[in-house]
Design a protein around this motif. Structure first.
Motif, PDB file in Angstrom:
ATOM      1  N   GLU A  23      -7.995  -1.167   3.671  1.00  0.00           N
ATOM      2  CA  GLU A  23      -7.635  -0.773   2.308  1.00  0.00           C
ATOM      3  C   GLU A  23      -8.050  -1.820   1.282  1.00  0.00           C
ATOM      4  OE1 GLU A  23      -3.880   1.613   1.770  1.00  0.00           O
ATOM      5  OE2 GLU A  23      -3.295   0.356   3.462  1.00  0.00           O
ATOM      6  N   PRO A  24      -8.280  -1.388   0.024  1.00  0.00           N
ATOM      7  CA  PRO A  24      -8.537  -2.361  -1.046  1.00  0.00           C
ATOM      8  C   PRO A  24      -7.294  -3.218  -1.292  1.00  0.00           C
ATOM      9  CG  PRO A  24      -9.148  -0.124  -1.708  1.00  0.00           C
ATOM     10  CD  PRO A  24      -8.370  -0.003  -0.443  1.00  0.00           C
ATOM     11  N   PRO A  25      -7.463  -4.395  -1.909  1.00  0.00           N
ATOM     12  CA  PRO A  25      -6.296  -5.230  -2.255  1.00  0.00           C
ATOM     13  C   PRO A  25      -5.333  -4.453  -3.144  1.00  0.00           C
ATOM     14  CG  PRO A  25      -8.345  -6.445  -2.548  1.00  0.00           C
ATOM     15  CD  PRO A  25      -8.737  -5.024  -2.292  1.00  0.00           C
ATOM     16  N   ASP A  27      -3.728  -5.089  -5.837  1.00  0.00           N
ATOM     17  CA  ASP A  27      -3.857  -5.167  -7.291  1.00  0.00           C
ATOM     18  C   ASP A  27      -5.005  -4.326  -7.838  1.00  0.00           C
ATOM     19  OD1 ASP A  27      -5.644  -6.839  -6.028  1.00  0.00           O
ATOM     20  OD2 ASP A  27      -5.585  -8.401  -7.563  1.00  0.00           O
ATOM     21  N   VAL A  28      -5.912  -3.857  -6.965  1.00  0.00           N
ATOM     22  CA  VAL A  28      -7.003  -2.998  -7.429  1.00  0.00           C
ATOM     23  C   VAL A  28      -7.020  -1.659  -6.687  1.00  0.00           C
ATOM     24  CG1 VAL A  28      -8.444  -4.943  -8.129  1.00  0.00           C
ATOM     25  CG2 VAL A  28      -8.651  -4.047  -5.802  1.00  0.00           C
ATOM     26  N   HIS A  29      -5.991  -1.391  -5.892  1.00  0.00           N
ATOM     27  CA  HIS A  29      -5.967  -0.162  -5.103  1.00  0.00           C
ATOM     28  C   HIS A  29      -5.703   1.027  -6.024  1.00  0.00           C
ATOM     29  CE1 HIS A  29      -5.431   2.647  -1.904  1.00  0.00           C
ATOM     30  NE2 HIS A  29      -5.376   1.722  -0.970  1.00  0.00           N
ATOM     31  N   PRO A  30      -6.551   2.051  -5.998  1.00  0.00           N
ATOM     32  CA  PRO A  30      -6.320   3.216  -6.864  1.00  0.00           C
ATOM     33  C   PRO A  30      -4.965   3.880  -6.632  1.00  0.00           C
ATOM     34  CG  PRO A  30      -8.544   3.263  -5.982  1.00  0.00           C
ATOM     35  CD  PRO A  30      -7.840   2.155  -5.261  1.00  0.00           C
ATOM     36  N   GLY A  33      -2.419   2.053  -8.597  1.00  0.00           N
ATOM     37  CA  GLY A  33      -2.556   2.418 -10.007  1.00  0.00           C
ATOM     38  C   GLY A  33      -1.980   3.795 -10.290  1.00  0.00           C
ATOM     39  N   GLN A  36       1.773   3.580 -10.536  1.00  0.00           N
ATOM     40  CA  GLN A  36       2.236   3.046 -11.814  1.00  0.00           C
ATOM     41  C   GLN A  36       2.199   4.119 -12.907  1.00  0.00           C
ATOM     42  OE1 GLN A  36      -0.370  -0.289 -12.424  1.00  0.00           O
ATOM     43  NE2 GLN A  36       0.548  -1.511 -10.796  1.00  0.00           N
TER      44      GLN A  36
END
Length: 305
Positions: A23-25, A27-30, A33, A36
């Motif tokens: 998975e992406p980190p 703080d940049v994972h879609p 986002g 949020q």
């Protein structure tokens, strides 16, 4: 090659990408986002009514589908929606902590997989929780993203992940979300219905010596589970491992008297690794199935030309 063949190829590639890089980190994972954004949507729309929850779910699905369309790549959308590598890594890390005698570390990591209270769980109960999560989340984080990617491309995979994320956020049966989260929870049940049964079928294909036990567990035990999909996946896993899963648990302070799945003894620490190996084989089988579908579609296209 038809659109179906292309989507199947993209879904297979997406699972392969997740296997390679994970998975992406955060703080940049879609998906983070998206979560949020949906927190702000909840703040705006929340009311103790199902209709408000329907509006919330509709907004989330629309955001997911539009995001997937903007990605334009089924492979990328499935790779972002999938999390099989991280699921298996976390499960193995908990098993290693138990084997090392570090129950506090195992209990501290367990909430990343399940919502139940780990404070009073012994080694066997932790192993059972991990195995159940590996089964259920192999549907949520592997089979379902690939299935919806194959069915509806990048918008399908992204919309599925939005549904699954909303269920995790508001699908809980507490006072705040009993009505508001109803739509998200029912959408998640619908979206995972076929993938859960694909998971059980692949488990059976890979363990043909246990087919009768798998079929019996899925037919007799799974319907008593509160989830129409998790019960199917967990029952199939219990039958293969010849272990008894399920039973009473404390979920966010609420005691649930869940049924037992399977007829064997309670799980041991080594069963975690066996469950992870099985989940890994199921993912590989899913990739093979997608590739075969693409190949058949390609061959039919050539013969038709």
């Amino acid at each position: 090659m038809s659109r179906l063949g292309g989507r199947c190829l993209g879904a297979a590639a997406g699972l392969f990408i997740d296997r390679l890089v994970g998975e992406p980190p955060p703080d940049v994972h879609p998906v983070a986002g998206f979560g949020q954004i949906m927190e702000r949507v909840e703040h705006t729309l929340w009311a103790d009514r199902r209709l408000a929850g329907v509006a919330y779910a509709a907004v989330g699905v629309a955001i997911g589908a539009v995001g997937g369309r903007m990605m334009r790549s089924t492979a990328s959308a499935v790779a972002v929606a999938a999390a099989g590598r991280e699921l298996r890594r976390t499960a193995l890390s908990i098993g290693e902590a138990i084997s090392d005698g570090d129950l506090p570390a195992a209990r501290a990591t367990l909430p990343s997989l399940v919502g139940r209270d780990p404070a009073e769980l012994d080694e066997s109960a932790i192993a059972a929780a991990v195995i159940e999560s590996v089964a259920e989340n192999s549907v949520d984080a592997v089979i379902a993203p690939a299935f919806w990617g194959a069915v509806a491309g990048a918008p399908g995979a992204a919309a599925y992940r939005s549904i699954n994320t909303m269920d995790a956020m508001v699908g809980r049966r507490n006072e705040r979300y009993r009505n508001f989260g109803w739509a998200a929870a029912r959408l998640d049940d619908a979206a995972n219905y076929i993938p859960a049964r694909i998971f059980a079928a692949l488990v059976a294909v890979l363990n043909q010596e246990r087919v009768r036990q798998i079929a019996k567990a899925v037919r007799q035990d799974a319907p008593s589970h509160p989830s129409p999909n998790a019960g199917v996946a967990e029952a199939a896993m219990a039958a293969v491992l010849d272990r008894k899963l399920g039973g009473p648990l404390d979920y966010e302070g609420v005691v649930e008297n869940r049924p037992f799945l399977g007829t064997g003894s309670r799980p041991e620490t080594d069963d975690i690794e066996a469950a992870v190996r099985l989940a890994d084989r199921v993912e590989i089988a899913a990739v093979v199935l997608l590739m075969l579908t693409w190949l058949i579609d390609w061959l039919l296209g050539r013969s038709g030309g």
